[in-house]
Design an enzyme around this catalytic site. Structure first.
Site, PDB file in Angstrom:
ATOM      1  N   ALA A 136       0.955  -1.138  -0.007  1.00  0.00           N
ATOM      2  CA  ALA A 136       0.081  -0.057   0.025  1.00  0.00           C
ATOM      3  C   ALA A 136       0.814   1.176  -0.075  1.00  0.00           C
ATOM      4  O   ALA A 136       0.620   2.017  -0.874  1.00  0.00           O
ATOM      5  CB  ALA A 136      -0.973  -0.108   1.238  1.00  0.00           C
ATOM      6  N   TYR A 137       1.798   1.311   0.738  1.00  0.00           N
ATOM      7  CA  TYR A 137       2.841   2.378   0.780  1.00  0.00           C
ATOM      8  C   TYR A 137       3.605   2.541  -0.690  1.00  0.00           C
ATOM      9  O   TYR A 137       3.406   3.752  -1.111  1.00  0.00           O
ATOM     10  CB  TYR A 137       3.829   1.993   1.765  1.00  0.00           C
ATOM     11  CG  TYR A 137       4.913   3.352   1.822  1.00  0.00           C
ATOM     12  CD1 TYR A 137       4.958   4.392   2.685  1.00  0.00           C
ATOM     13  CD2 TYR A 137       6.207   3.220   1.205  1.00  0.00           C
ATOM     14  CE1 TYR A 137       5.789   5.329   2.673  1.00  0.00           C
ATOM     15  CE2 TYR A 137       7.102   4.062   1.198  1.00  0.00           C
ATOM     16  CZ  TYR A 137       6.796   5.350   1.815  1.00  0.00           C
ATOM     17  OH  TYR A 137       7.787   6.384   1.837  1.00  0.00           O
TER      18      TYR A 137
END
Length: 227
Positions: A136-137
């Site tokens: 996600a990052y």
């Protein structure tokens, strides 16, 4: 009235050093942070806002429009490095994508009023290569990197829009010696460089006359080692 550089995420680590170095170089800074101000430099003004909140971003926009006739630049440095999960994905999307998108769109006119203006997105080395441990990052930072191209096209030639994608700069305070050893081994230049590589890249972009839509990678040669 001065035309400051608005910088998000300046209360610690690289962001704090960046804001103070730019102030020492003669730039006026508007530092935007979720927590109370830590720097007392006379050239750094402060506004407290949680950029995840649209309402607090609107308050920031109203403050900027009322106080300043133009902006020298915006540096989107605010960042969260959270574990994978839907809630954390939403949180990081708001910080890494929604907030920069919102501020860039709403402050475009103030940027155009300056003799020279820059937008700089602080992305991440994982923006281009992905990360199996922080999907996600990396994905939200990749979206921020992509927006560099769109805003460079939208605001050019009046506003230069670029990105800086750092790799390892400063270890987290709770990182173990084993983690540090493995992290350093992923790069060709195997040392902890501190904030300086990112600061140098930002100064270059603020002074460059022929760079927009670009991404400066400062990762110690990690891409050369294939991991």
């Amino acid at each position: 009235m001065t035309s400051p550089i608005l910088i998000t995420g300046t209360n610690k680590r690289v962001g704090q050093q960046l804001a103070e170095r730019l102030a020492e170089a003669g730039f006026d800074i508007l530092a935007v942070n979720r927590s109370p101000a830590t720097s007392q430099h006379p050239r750094i003004a402060h506004f407290q806002a949680d950029l995840r909140s649209r309402e607090q971003r609107e308050a920031l926009l109203a403050f900027v429009r009322e106080r300043y006739a133009a902006l020298r630049g915006i540096i989107h440095n605010a960042s969260l490095w959270l574990d994978d999960g839907l809630d954390n994905l939403e949180t990081m999307f708001r910080i890494h994508v929604e907030a920069p998108y919102h501020l860039n769109l709403e402050l475009g006119e103030l940027l155009r009023r300056a003799d020279r203006a820059d937008i700089i997105h602080i992305c991440d080395d994982s923006s281009s290569r992905g990360s199996k441990s922080h999907i996600a990052y990396a994905a939200t930072k990749a979206a921020l990197q992509n927006m560099t191209l769109s805003f460079a096209s939208l605001y050019g030639p009046a506003v230069h829009v670029n990105a800086v994608s750092p790799g390892l700069l400063i270890f987290k305070e709770d990182s173990t010696p084993d983690y540090q050893r493995k992290a350093l081994g992923k790069a060709v230049l195997q040392y902890e460089p501190g904030a300086e590589p990112l600061i140098q890249a930002v100064f270059y972009l603020l002074e460059s006359n022929y760079s927009t839509g670009s991404n400066i990678v400062v990762n110690g040669g990690r891409h050369l080692r294939g991991n």
